[in-house]
Enzyme design. Structure first.
Site, PDB file in Angstrom:
ATOM      1  N   LEU A  50      -1.751 -63.224 -12.904  1.00  0.00           N
ATOM      2  CA  LEU A  50      -1.198 -62.106 -12.139  1.00  0.00           C
ATOM      3  C   LEU A  50      -1.077 -62.454 -10.661  1.00  0.00           C
ATOM      4  CD1 LEU A  50      -2.806 -58.895 -13.690  1.00  0.00           C
ATOM      5  CD2 LEU A  50      -0.436 -59.667 -13.851  1.00  0.00           C
ATOM      6  N   SER A  54       1.098 -75.651 -18.220  1.00  0.00           N
ATOM      7  CA  SER A  54       1.112 -74.290 -18.758  1.00  0.00           C
ATOM      8  C   SER A  54       0.742 -74.359 -20.230  1.00  0.00           C
ATOM      9  CB  SER A  54       2.508 -73.667 -18.615  1.00  0.00           C
ATOM     10  OG  SER A  54       2.622 -72.466 -19.372  1.00  0.00           O
ATOM     11  N   LYS A  89       7.013 -78.245 -18.976  1.00  0.00           N
ATOM     12  CA  LYS A  89       5.562 -78.282 -18.841  1.00  0.00           C
ATOM     13  C   LYS A  89       4.930 -79.297 -19.788  1.00  0.00           C
ATOM     14  CE  LYS A  89       5.141 -75.365 -15.495  1.00  0.00           C
ATOM     15  NZ  LYS A  89       4.648 -75.797 -14.158  1.00  0.00           N
ATOM     16  N   ASP A  92       6.477 -76.153   1.049  1.00  0.00           N
ATOM     17  CA  ASP A  92       7.124 -75.050   0.350  1.00  0.00           C
ATOM     18  C   ASP A  92       8.538 -74.857   0.872  1.00  0.00           C
ATOM     19  OD1 ASP A  92       5.661 -72.542  -1.394  1.00  0.00           O
ATOM     20  OD2 ASP A  92       7.671 -72.167  -0.605  1.00  0.00           O
ATOM     21  N   TYR A  99      11.469 -74.138 -20.040  1.00  0.00           N
ATOM     22  CA  TYR A  99      10.187 -74.089 -19.335  1.00  0.00           C
ATOM     23  C   TYR A  99       9.125 -74.856 -20.124  1.00  0.00           C
ATOM     24  CZ  TYR A  99       6.063 -72.106 -17.051  1.00  0.00           C
ATOM     25  OH  TYR A  99       4.866 -71.945 -16.388  1.00  0.00           O
ATOM     26  N   ASN A 101       2.021 -77.775  -7.524  1.00  0.00           N
ATOM     27  CA  ASN A 101       1.998 -76.388  -7.974  1.00  0.00           C
ATOM     28  C   ASN A 101       3.382 -75.756  -8.014  1.00  0.00           C
ATOM     29  OD1 ASN A 101       0.109 -73.872  -8.387  1.00  0.00           O
ATOM     30  ND2 ASN A 101       1.635 -73.253  -6.878  1.00  0.00           N
TER      31      ASN A 101
END
Length: 262
Positions: free
Chosen positions: A193, A146, A163, A37, A159, A90
């Site tokens: 969320l 997505s 994806k 990360d 975006y 991810n």
């Protein structure tokens, strides 16, 4: 013996949200998990939390958009653990979505940056991990796509393009390396969320999203992480090249069907 005892996983974007949930669940099932990360401090916090729970984790500060850093990440993991069995791509450049309008209004620079973070990054990680997986007898790659990758929207053009590319990257890997025991699948979440989304999503957007879903709630990171763990396991050994929505049914019905609900 735990399900992933002796297995080594890399989770990009593993310091927050869905990535963090994946890290915790893989570690709880016995995997050694490398948290790759750009947020060094948060990644080290997650590492410490996993270790305090009895798991094995290692934070490696990495910007997965940078090829040299990805190569260094893979070299570090191989030097320390000798293998890579699982790659969860991810990480994503979600901060760019605020400036991601329709096609005519879209700044090409935003498109380039979005593709770099959301498509080139998983490509680079896969490129350098796949040979290690093959040398170790195979592995499982899980890419985070997505629902935007196969639906249209009035905005989020860059975006969605990125994806859609992730979906095709997944299929390419599955076909090209399946005979060498490398599987690749993608997960296509709808709105999840995560803490960041929960903090900034307006209530009217939540209400509209739930109205157009088939569930009375929005998803949580754990709704995705459990599927990642399954796809990484031998229980999914005959699954490759697939895209699995985790979307509360939002892509399974016409919007007018929800408007007609009594």
């Amino acid at each position: 013996m735990s399900e992933f005892e002796g297995k080594v996983a890399i989770v990009t974007g593993g310091a927050n949200g869905m990535g963090e949930a994946v890290v915790r669940e893989l570690a709880a099932n016995g995997a050694t998990v490398v948290i790759a990360d750009i947020d060094r401090e948060r990644a080290e916090t997650v590492e410490a939390a996993v270790r305090s729970s009895g798991g094995t984790a290692r934070a490696v500060h990495t910007d997965v958009r940078d090829e040299d850093q990805v190569r260094a990440l893979v070299d570090t993991v191989v030097a320390e653990y000798g293998r890579i069995d699982i790659l969860d791509n991810n990480a994503a450049s979600l901060e760019l979505t605020a400036n991601d309008p329709d096609v005519v209004a879209l700044d090409p620079q935003i498109l380039h940056q979005t593709l770099q973070g959301n498509l080139i990054a998983p490509f680079l990680c896969s490129k350098y991990v796949i040979p290690v997986m093959i040398a170790g007898g195979g592995g499982s790659i899980i890419n985070m796509a997505s629902v935007a990758g196969f639906t249209g929207d009035i905005a989020l053009t860059a975006y969605a393009l990125s994806k859609a590319g992730v979906i095709q990257l997944t299929r390419a890997i599955a076909v090209q390396y399946g005979k060498q025991n490398v599987r690749a699948n993608a997960i296509a979440p709808a709105t999840i969320l995560t803490p960041n989304v929960d903090a900034y999503m307006p209530q009217d957007y939540r209400d509209a999203y739930i109205h157009n879903s088939s569930t009375p709630f929005l998803g949580a990171p754990e709704d995705v992480s459990g599927l990642v763990v399954f796809l990484a396991s031998q229980r999914a050994r005959y699954m490759t090249g697939h895209v699995i929505p985790v979307d509360g049914g939002i892509t399974s019905a016409l919007a007018v069907a929800h408007d007609r609900r009594t």
